[in-house]
Design a protein around this motif. Structure first.
Motif, mmCIF file in Angstrom:
data_model
loop_
_atom_site.group_PDB
_atom_site.id
_atom_site.type_symbol
_atom_site.label_atom_id
_atom_site.label_comp_id
_atom_site.label_asym_id
_atom_site.label_seq_id
_atom_site.Cartn_x
_atom_site.Cartn_y
_atom_site.Cartn_z
ATOM 1 N N PRO A 62 0.826 -1.209 0.000
ATOM 2 C CA PRO A 62 0.000 0.000 0.000
ATOM 3 C C PRO A 62 0.863 1.263 0.000
ATOM 4 C CG PRO A 62 -0.736 -1.563 1.675
ATOM 5 C CD PRO A 62 0.577 -2.058 1.173
ATOM 6 N N LYS A 63 0.381 2.302 -0.649
ATOM 7 C CA LYS A 63 1.142 3.553 -0.702
ATOM 8 C C LYS A 63 1.106 4.283 0.638
ATOM 9 C CE LYS A 63 0.531 4.221 -5.675
ATOM 10 N NZ LYS A 63 0.032 5.116 -6.759
ATOM 11 N N ASN A 64 0.037 4.090 1.391
ATOM 12 C CA ASN A 64 -0.063 4.700 2.712
ATOM 13 C C ASN A 64 0.922 4.031 3.666
ATOM 14 O OD1 ASN A 64 -1.366 4.647 5.615
ATOM 15 N ND2 ASN A 64 -2.188 6.453 4.572
ATOM 16 N N LYS A 65 1.762 4.819 4.341
ATOM 17 C CA LYS A 65 2.800 4.257 5.204
ATOM 18 C C LYS A 65 2.225 3.432 6.343
ATOM 19 C CE LYS A 65 6.574 7.548 4.460
ATOM 20 N NZ LYS A 65 7.499 8.502 5.122
ATOM 21 N N VAL A 66 1.188 3.957 6.981
ATOM 22 C CA VAL A 66 0.601 3.249 8.124
ATOM 23 C C VAL A 66 0.037 1.898 7.685
ATOM 24 C CG1 VAL A 66 -1.158 3.335 9.931
ATOM 25 C CG2 VAL A 66 0.106 5.410 9.319
ATOM 26 N N MET A 67 -0.656 1.894 6.551
ATOM 27 C CA MET A 67 -1.220 0.642 6.048
ATOM 28 C C MET A 67 -0.114 -0.326 5.628
ATOM 29 S SD MET A 67 -4.418 0.624 6.420
ATOM 30 C CE MET A 67 -4.724 -0.860 5.459
ATOM 31 N N ALA A 68 0.961 0.217 5.043
ATOM 32 C CA ALA A 68 2.082 -0.634 4.630
ATOM 33 C C ALA A 68 2.751 -1.279 5.837
ATOM 34 C CB ALA A 68 3.097 0.187 3.834
ATOM 35 N N VAL A 69 2.930 -0.507 6.903
ATOM 36 C CA VAL A 69 3.528 -1.036 8.126
ATOM 37 C C VAL A 69 2.626 -2.111 8.729
ATOM 38 C CG1 VAL A 69 4.061 -0.485 10.536
ATOM 39 C CG2 VAL A 69 4.919 0.983 8.707
ATOM 40 N N PHE A 70 1.348 -1.811 8.815
ATOM 41 C CA PHE A 70 0.406 -2.770 9.404
ATOM 42 C C PHE A 70 0.370 -4.063 8.593
ATOM 43 C CE2 PHE A 70 -3.816 -4.594 10.123
ATOM 44 C CZ PHE A 70 -3.870 -4.603 11.506
ATOM 45 N N MET A 71 0.327 -3.940 7.254
ATOM 46 C CA MET A 71 0.274 -5.123 6.404
ATOM 47 C C MET A 71 1.542 -5.959 6.546
ATOM 48 S SD MET A 71 0.017 -5.576 2.290
ATOM 49 C CE MET A 71 1.800 -5.674 2.157
ATOM 50 N N SER A 72 2.707 -5.294 6.585
ATOM 51 C CA SER A 72 3.972 -6.023 6.706
ATOM 52 C C SER A 72 4.048 -6.778 8.035
ATOM 53 C CB SER A 72 5.152 -5.065 6.573
ATOM 54 O OG SER A 72 5.223 -4.167 7.669
ATOM 55 N N CYS A 73 3.526 -6.181 9.100
ATOM 56 C CA CYS A 73 3.531 -6.847 10.406
ATOM 57 C C CYS A 73 2.566 -8.027 10.437
ATOM 58 C CB CYS A 73 3.175 -5.848 11.512
ATOM 59 S SG CYS A 73 4.447 -4.605 11.832
#
Length: 311
Positions: A62-73
């Motif tokens: 995801p381009k959104n940083k927060v969503m990218a962090v959450f998805m990676s975790c």
């Protein structure tokens, strides 16, 4: 005097022999625990190198940083890997275009709260679901916070260099026959394995020396308060360099010595960063970034665990 010398010599020789046997046992046990996961890790890294393109990566993140962090975790939490085996995977992902903060989120949660680790924690504490859930929940929150801070502070990949293995292997090419691509994947995995294994051996060697010749009792000089015991358990987690699939059984053995909060710190901190893992990270990332990541993990894990004592 002449009679005493042979006795002293024999005693010193016996002590050295016993300590060397202990060192050898610890060193080999660390390697035996870690190498299967490193093998799995380099195979996955080889697959990513040959079959995954930058376009695939951009479509998944995801381009959104927060969503990218959450998805990676979340992805990391579902991925069974130890703290050693996941390093080559993260290096390859970041080299392919995964943002640093997403790679760090995956790096932290993979060894910490994957299904195998949670089941082993549940069993180690006598089928106690509370400790397993605390490890999963507090660990996930800490990993998200760490990755978010990384996303704010660092804009570049922080990779030390391009891996030698990556430079000698062809880039993904769908037009190549499948057999050729599998051959390239295996060649890359072999190069990656030898590249990472030397740092694993150095880390295991240092960890074994410390476990053999530094008395754990010396850590108890700091006191027995909650803060002191938490620091002690985090230090033990770092220097023991245990495999995350087995550390719960060691942590459970300290239940009569330390409060559950300190044991929780042991279970969360070790899989995120330990001695052998630090040396492997230094082979991949810039030294300054690894040092800052170490401080970040230490401070955030301590704060998150300490706050749970008030709940």
């Amino acid at each position: 005097m002449l009679l005493v010398l042979p006795i002293l010599t024999e005693s010193v020789t016996l002590n050295l022999s016993n300590s060397f046997k202990q060192f050898n046992t610890i060193f080999l046990s660390i390697l035996i625990e870690a190498i299967p996961f490193v093998l799995i890790g380099v195979l996955i890294a080889g697959f990513i190198q040959i079959f995954i393109t930058e376009d695939h990566i951009r479509a998944w993140i995801p381009k959104n940083k927060v969503m990218a962090v959450f998805m990676s975790c979340v992805v990391g939490a579902l991925f069974p890997a130890c703290e050693c085996g996941i390093v080559p995977i993260v290096r390859r992902l970041i080299g392919k275009g995964v943002p640093l903060y997403a790679g760090i989120g995956f790096l932290l949660t993979g060894p910490l709260i994957n299904p195998i680790v949670i089941i082993s924690t549940y069993m180690a504490f006598g089928n106690d679901l509370e400790m397993a859930l605390m490890r999963m929940g507090v660990g996930f929150v800490a990993a998200v916070l760490i990755a978010l801070v990384v996303s704010i502070v660092y804009k570049s990949s922080q990779l030390k260099r391009k891996s030698k293995s990556g430079s000698s292997i062809a880039q993904p090419n769908k037009k190549q026959p499948l057999v050729t691509r599998v051959h390239d994947m295996m060649k890359h995995s072999i190069d990656e394995f030898f590249d990472m294994s030397k740092y694993l051996i150095i880390g295991a060697l240092v960890a074994a020396i410390l476990q053999t010749y530094v008395s754990a009792q010396s850590l108890f000089l700091f006191g027995d308060g909650l803060i002191q015991s938490t620091v002690i358990m985090m230090a033990l987690a770092y220097f023991l360099s245990l495999c995350s699939e087995a550390d719960a059984f060691i942590g459970a053995s300290f239940r009569n010595l330390f409060p559950s909060t300190s044991i929780l710190a042991f279970l969360i901190y070790g899989p995120m960063i330990d001695l052998k893992n630090t040396i492997m990270l230094l082979s991949v990332f810039k030294a300054k970034f690894v040092f800052m990541l170490f401080l970040l993990i230490t401070s955030i894990v301590f704060a998150c665990v300490y706050l749970t004592s008030f709940l």
